[in-house]
Design an enzyme around this catalytic site. Structure first.
Site, PDB file in Angstrom:
ATOM      1  N   THR A  22       9.440   6.882 -11.732  1.00 54.73           N
ATOM      2  CA  THR A  22       9.037   5.804 -12.634  1.00 54.73           C
ATOM      3  C   THR A  22       8.145   6.419 -13.695  1.00 54.73           C
ATOM      4  O   THR A  22       7.035   6.876 -13.405  1.00 54.73           O
ATOM      5  CB  THR A  22       8.281   4.706 -11.862  1.00 54.73           C
ATOM      6  OG1 THR A  22       9.113   4.222 -10.809  1.00 54.73           O
ATOM      7  CG2 THR A  22       7.907   3.559 -12.793  1.00 54.73           C
ATOM      8  N   LEU A  29      13.572   1.569  -4.627  1.00 49.33           N
ATOM      9  CA  LEU A  29      13.389   1.648  -3.176  1.00 49.33           C
ATOM     10  C   LEU A  29      12.081   0.997  -2.776  1.00 49.33           C
ATOM     11  O   LEU A  29      11.034   1.286  -3.350  1.00 49.33           O
ATOM     12  CB  LEU A  29      13.393   3.107  -2.710  1.00 49.33           C
ATOM     13  CG  LEU A  29      14.560   3.971  -3.197  1.00 49.33           C
ATOM     14  CD1 LEU A  29      14.406   5.391  -2.672  1.00 49.33           C
ATOM     15  CD2 LEU A  29      15.883   3.378  -2.768  1.00 49.33           C
ATOM     16  N   GLU A  46       9.001   0.558  -0.249  1.00 54.67           N
ATOM     17  CA  GLU A  46       8.311   1.360   0.751  1.00 54.67           C
ATOM     18  C   GLU A  46       8.475   0.689   2.114  1.00 54.67           C
ATOM     19  O   GLU A  46       8.240  -0.499   2.274  1.00 54.67           O
ATOM     20  CB  GLU A  46       6.825   1.470   0.389  1.00 54.67           C
ATOM     21  CG  GLU A  46       6.084   2.491   1.220  1.00 54.67           C
ATOM     22  CD  GLU A  46       4.726   2.838   0.651  1.00 54.67           C
ATOM     23  OE1 GLU A  46       3.938   3.477   1.364  1.00 54.67           O
ATOM     24  OE2 GLU A  46       4.448   2.465  -0.501  1.00 54.67           O
ATOM     25  N   CYS A  50       3.118   1.008  -6.405  1.00 48.30           N
ATOM     26  CA  CYS A  50       4.058   0.667  -7.484  1.00 48.30           C
ATOM     27  C   CYS A  50       3.574  -0.461  -8.388  1.00 48.30           C
ATOM     28  O   CYS A  50       3.364  -0.256  -9.587  1.00 48.30           O
ATOM     29  CB  CYS A  50       5.417   0.314  -6.887  1.00 48.30           C
ATOM     30  SG  CYS A  50       6.263   1.728  -6.149  1.00 48.30           S
ATOM     31  N   LYS A  73       0.274   0.060 -10.523  1.00 43.85           N
ATOM     32  CA  LYS A  73       0.460   1.153 -11.474  1.00 43.85           C
ATOM     33  C   LYS A  73       1.477   0.793 -12.551  1.00 43.85           C
ATOM     34  O   LYS A  73       1.250   1.054 -13.747  1.00 43.85           O
ATOM     35  CB  LYS A  73       0.917   2.399 -10.721  1.00 43.85           C
ATOM     36  CG  LYS A  73       1.378   3.557 -11.588  1.00 43.85           C
ATOM     37  CD  LYS A  73       1.826   4.741 -10.758  1.00 43.85           C
ATOM     38  CE  LYS A  73       3.038   4.433  -9.909  1.00 43.85           C
ATOM     39  NZ  LYS A  73       4.259   4.199 -10.715  1.00 43.85           N
ATOM     40  N   ARG A 130      -3.122   2.400  -0.747  1.00 43.94           N
ATOM     41  CA  ARG A 130      -3.347   2.391  -2.186  1.00 43.94           C
ATOM     42  C   ARG A 130      -3.346   0.964  -2.737  1.00 43.94           C
ATOM     43  O   ARG A 130      -2.388   0.226  -2.576  1.00 43.94           O
ATOM     44  CB  ARG A 130      -2.278   3.233  -2.891  1.00 43.94           C
ATOM     45  CG  ARG A 130      -2.478   4.733  -2.732  1.00 43.94           C
ATOM     46  CD  ARG A 130      -1.345   5.535  -3.305  1.00 43.94           C
ATOM     47  NE  ARG A 130      -0.134   5.416  -2.505  1.00 43.94           N
ATOM     48  CZ  ARG A 130       1.001   6.071  -2.760  1.00 43.94           C
ATOM     49  NH1 ARG A 130       1.068   6.879  -3.798  1.00 43.94           N
ATOM     50  NH2 ARG A 130       2.055   5.914  -1.988  1.00 43.94           N
TER      51      ARG A 130
END
Length: 344
Positions: free
Chosen positions: A26, A58, A60, A165, A168, A232
């Site tokens: 990405t 995809l 996680e 993801c 961010k 995260r």
């Protein structure tokens, strides 16, 4: 980006015949063009390669399934030979294959994740209204999701999204928009809602317990989602931070994730079992919807608690059943005494 530049130049040094370089990461819009330029800088055969943007979609925790059963495949390139090669690679895939420019492919990835984040923040905002109207958000979300134009996915109210993801990618898309002088005001609100959502659950706990100082709170779940140990941007960390600042005593459990060093405190301990996390607690809060938490002996947990306050930050449990066990249950837009919908 520095790693991409480094590996691109390394690839350039090794090219001796036509090759297709596929960017799966990405990356900001325009990165494929930069990769092409970096390769050219170190490649003696400057035109003997093609760069394709082929973003992955995809999840996680279910990456293998998503790789074998994709919703769609996006191939971004202006090179006919490269597109033919990628189409051959994916010829067994039973899903739509979209051929587009590399920049469009890069934006599709950011736009997709940002829209999913938008759905989460929208239903979380709606859940706050449901709390005031004494309506079950799960019934509302189910009714919305039955509309095929909306869909059922990512309409689960809770304490907000996290992970590597969504935060961010939303930030990256906002950065790109500002760089080009375009305001994505809806997306800005998505971020704002998500940042405050964990605090909404903290406020619910305050309303029950009053001051949190020296109150013992059991936390079930650290990871941002089940089936991973990824912390995260996990909403649980924000909740731990606030509880620690207010001098609450916190007992944490997660099946796989461990407390990061940044959360080490005399007020926070990690327990080996959910039952230890609940022992003598004034309240218990679910932060991650691990399936094993549904299977717990909740009658036993009720006896371990000092007070029967249960805050379901993922709306994963049966509120009616828990109220019958004597819990004072509170979810996000969901209370034990509020009628839920039934699909016939």
């Amino acid at each position: 980006m520095q790693f991409l530049e480094q590996v691109s130049k390394e690839i350039g040094k090794c090219l001796h015949e036509f090759k297709v370089i596929v960017v799966k990461s990405t990356v900001p819009v325009g990165t494929s063009d930069k990769v092409k330029q970096w390769i050219k800088e170190s490649c003696s055969q400057a035109d003997d390669f093609a760069v394709v943007s082929n973003p992955e979609f995809l999840r996680e925790g279910s990456a293998l399934y998503d790789a074998l059963q994709p919703d769609r495949i996006v191939i971004g390139s202006d090179c006919r030979q490269a597109i033919t090669i990628l189409n051959k690679l994916y010829e067994q895939a039973c899903c739509p294959i979209l051929i587009t420019s590399s920049s469009s492919a890069e934006l599709i990835k950011y736009a997709s994740n940002s829209f999913l984040a938008l759905k989460i923040s929208f239903v979380n905002e709606l859940a706050k209204l449901c709390d005031h109207l004494e309506i079950d958000i799960q019934g509302v979300a189910e009714g919305m999701g039955l509309d095929h134009r909306i869909g059922e996915h990512f309409l689960q109210a809770g304490i907000g999204y996290g992970g590597s993801c969504f935060p961010k990618d939303v930030d990256a898309l906002l950065h790109t928009s500002k760089k080009h002088g375009v305001d994505l005001t809806i997306l800005e609100k998505v971020v704002e809602v998500n940042k405050t959502q964990p605090l909404y659950m903290i406020e619910k706990i305050r309303n029950m317990l009053g001051s949190l100082k020296e109150k013992k709170v059991g936390i079930l779940g650290l990871a941002f989602k089940p089936h991973t140990d990824d912390l995260r941007e996990s909403p649980s960390l924000k909740i731990l931070q606030v509880l620690d600042e207010e001098k609450a005593i916190v007992q944490v459990h997660d099946p796989v994730a461990t407390l990061p060093s940044s959360t080490f405190s005399s007020h926070i301990t990690q327990c080996e079992t959910p039952y230890l996390a609940a022992t003598d607690a004034d309240a218990i809060l679910i932060c991650t919807d691990w399936p094993e938490y549904r299977q717990l002996d909740w009658k036993k947990i009720n006896k371990l608690l000092k007070h029967p306050y249960l805050f379901d930050g993922r709306n994963m449990l049966d509120a009616h059943m828990l109220s019958q066990l004597g819990f004072l249950y509170e979810g996000v837009g969901k209370k034990s005494g509020v009628h839920s919908s039934t699909l016939l």
